[in-house]
Motif scaffolding. Structure first.
Motif, mmCIF file in Angstrom:
data_model
loop_
_atom_site.group_PDB
_atom_site.id
_atom_site.type_symbol
_atom_site.label_atom_id
_atom_site.label_comp_id
_atom_site.label_asym_id
_atom_site.label_seq_id
_atom_site.Cartn_x
_atom_site.Cartn_y
_atom_site.Cartn_z
ATOM 1 N N GLU A 36 0.839 -1.208 0.000
ATOM 2 C CA GLU A 36 0.000 0.000 0.000
ATOM 3 C C GLU A 36 0.875 1.260 0.000
ATOM 4 N N ASP A 45 -5.348 3.125 -1.777
ATOM 5 C CA ASP A 45 -6.168 3.738 -0.724
ATOM 6 C C ASP A 45 -6.621 5.099 -1.238
ATOM 7 N N HIS A 90 -4.821 8.275 -0.207
ATOM 8 C CA HIS A 90 -3.356 8.314 -0.290
ATOM 9 C C HIS A 90 -2.825 8.965 -1.556
ATOM 10 N N HIS A 115 -8.542 0.209 -0.675
ATOM 11 C CA HIS A 115 -8.926 0.733 0.626
ATOM 12 C C HIS A 115 -9.877 1.884 0.330
ATOM 13 N N ASP A 161 -11.316 1.480 4.627
ATOM 14 C CA ASP A 161 -10.337 2.077 5.538
ATOM 15 C C ASP A 161 -10.805 3.463 5.947
#
Ligand SMILES: C[C@H](O)[C@H](O)[C@@H](O)C(=O)CO
Ligand code: MN
Length: 412
Positions: free
Chosen positions: A220, A253, A256, A280, A320
């Motif tokens: 990740e 994610d 991110h 995520h 997440d």
């Protein structure tokens, strides 16, 4: 509008609601354990998450023990149609023993495996490279000190073994997702050295072969975190290249990346070079704030890409987010159902018609169809799904969420 009328309305657009419902039922969402306790975990320690991640808020009802967390999860799953998975972090071990991170074994997670088997759900796993004294420099696998790197490499190896054990015990491959907080607050002079160390540590961690039927490795990336504003060692480019070269899953994610980047757009781009993807699903607000996901454009576009690019079969959907200002069980239920609602909407799109218009460069038809179908009765199809799966909807759901929150509010 009732379901039969909704079915007919979609049929007029060439969309089969029964096929959409049948497909939706087969899509598991990996629900993250850490929404239930504000990313605290069950190790014998105090202190905050570290690593630039932080749940904020003090709503009553935080799960303080594995039993409380499991009770909360059972309630949440009962409010969500379909059968899903649980994504556990290593720091959520359930044992009287006090192993350090480089000493954990599957036995420390036995109650979780037994519980998952009884619930009929699969488990996913994550090594925990934060909230530990050996992560206080915000450097773990890329730390200049080989002793610290070795400690974390061992943690990573053991996590992979635990994931494989969970996968074998439950008969469902467990995704083991590697996220490290490593980075620098201010501009480093030797990014290359840090990235070379991270790569070597990952290679060492991933060296022991594992059966892909039991566990799958994922990596990740992240743009930045609090305290590591200048450089994240495991950036997107770093892990994109690593995942392609080593055949791991790449975890995208949604919090991110730079806020103007469209994560949905990345799916088809990376899927041409990767076998499998881990998502995520999150809601960043100005930064990686991990808000509970809404049924908003970002999530709808993500779901539509998964369907239109035919990626559902090779994408693991994980969540997440963590919000401690609201009921934690409600957060799980709202977020997971929103992911499912987004998938349902995507499955109910007249994609053949939209594709034909796009291929013919008829962008007017593409636009008008996209906008007109927004008026279709998606809510009636969702209500039918909830009824068939015997989960509450609307006002009844709110009453159930309130009732459970009142029950857990007295926790100290
Ligand atoms: C707790 C998770 O591992 C964590 O949220 C990670 O996936 C992440 O996204 C860090 O920003
Ligand atoms: Mn994440």
């Amino acid at each position: 509008m009732g379901y039969e009328n909704a079915k007919a309305a979609f049929a007029e657009w060439g969309v089969d609601t029964e096929a959409a419902l049948a497909r939706l039922k087969t899509i598991p969402i990996s629900m993250h354990c850490w929404q239930g306790d504000d990313v605290v975990g069950f190790e014998q320690k105090t202190g905050s998450s570290g690593g630039g991640i932080q749940a904020t808020g003090n709503h009553p009802g935080r799960a303080r023990t594995p039993d409380e967390l499991r009770a909360d999860l059972e309630f949440a799953y009962a409010m969500i149609p379909g059968r899903h998975r649980l994504n556990l972090h290593a720091m959520y071990l359930d044992t009287e023993a006090t192993p350090d991170r480089d000493e954990i074994e599957i036995a420390h997670f036995a109650p979780w495996v037994d519980w998952a088997r009884a619930q009929g759900i699969g488990l996913d796993f994550n090594p925990t490279f934060f909230a530990h004294a050996k992560a206080d420099d915000n450097l773990t696998l890329s730390h200049p000190d080989p002793g610290i790197r070795d400690f974390w490499i061992e943690h990573g190896k053991r996590s992979r073994e635990i994931a494989a054990g969970m996968g074998a015990a439950l008969g469902s491959a467990c995704v083991n997702n590697i996220w490290v907080p490593d980075g620098y607050k201010d501009t480093p002079v030797d990014r290359m050295a840090a990235r070379a160390r991270l790569e070597a540590s990952l290679d060492a961690m991933l060296a022991p072969p594992q059966d892909r039927a039991r566990m799958l490795d994922a990596v990740e990336s992240k743009l930045f975190g609090i305290g590591v504003e200048a450089c994240t060692v495991g950036s997107h480019e770093f892990y994109m290249g690593y995942a392609i070269r080593k055949g791991t899953l790449l975890c995208l994610d949604m919090g991110h990346f730079h806020p103007t980047e469209n994560i949905a757009d990345k799916l088809s781009a990376v899927a041409l070079s990767l076998d499998e993807i881990l998502l995520h699903v999150s809601r960043p607000m100005r930064w990686d704030s991990d808000h509970v996901i809404l049924l908003d454009d970002d999530i709808l576009q993500m779901a539509q890409e998964l369907v239109s690019a035919d990626l559902l079969g090779r994408t693991r959907i994980g969540l997440d987010f963590f919000d401690a200002t609201i009921s934690r069980t409600a957060a799980w239920v709202i977020g997971t159902r929103n992911m499912q609602k987004a998938l349902l909407r995507a499955l109910l799109m007249p994609l053949d018609r939209l594709r034909a218009a796009e291929d013919a460069l008829d962008f007017t038809t593409r636009l008008v169809v996209t906008e007109e179908v927004k008026d279709l009765p998606f809510g009636a199809v969702w209500a039918e799904f909830a009824a068939r799966e015997d989960v509450p909807n609307g006002q009844k759901l709110i009453r159930e969420l309130d009732r459970y929150q009142a029950q857990v509010s007295g926790r100290g």
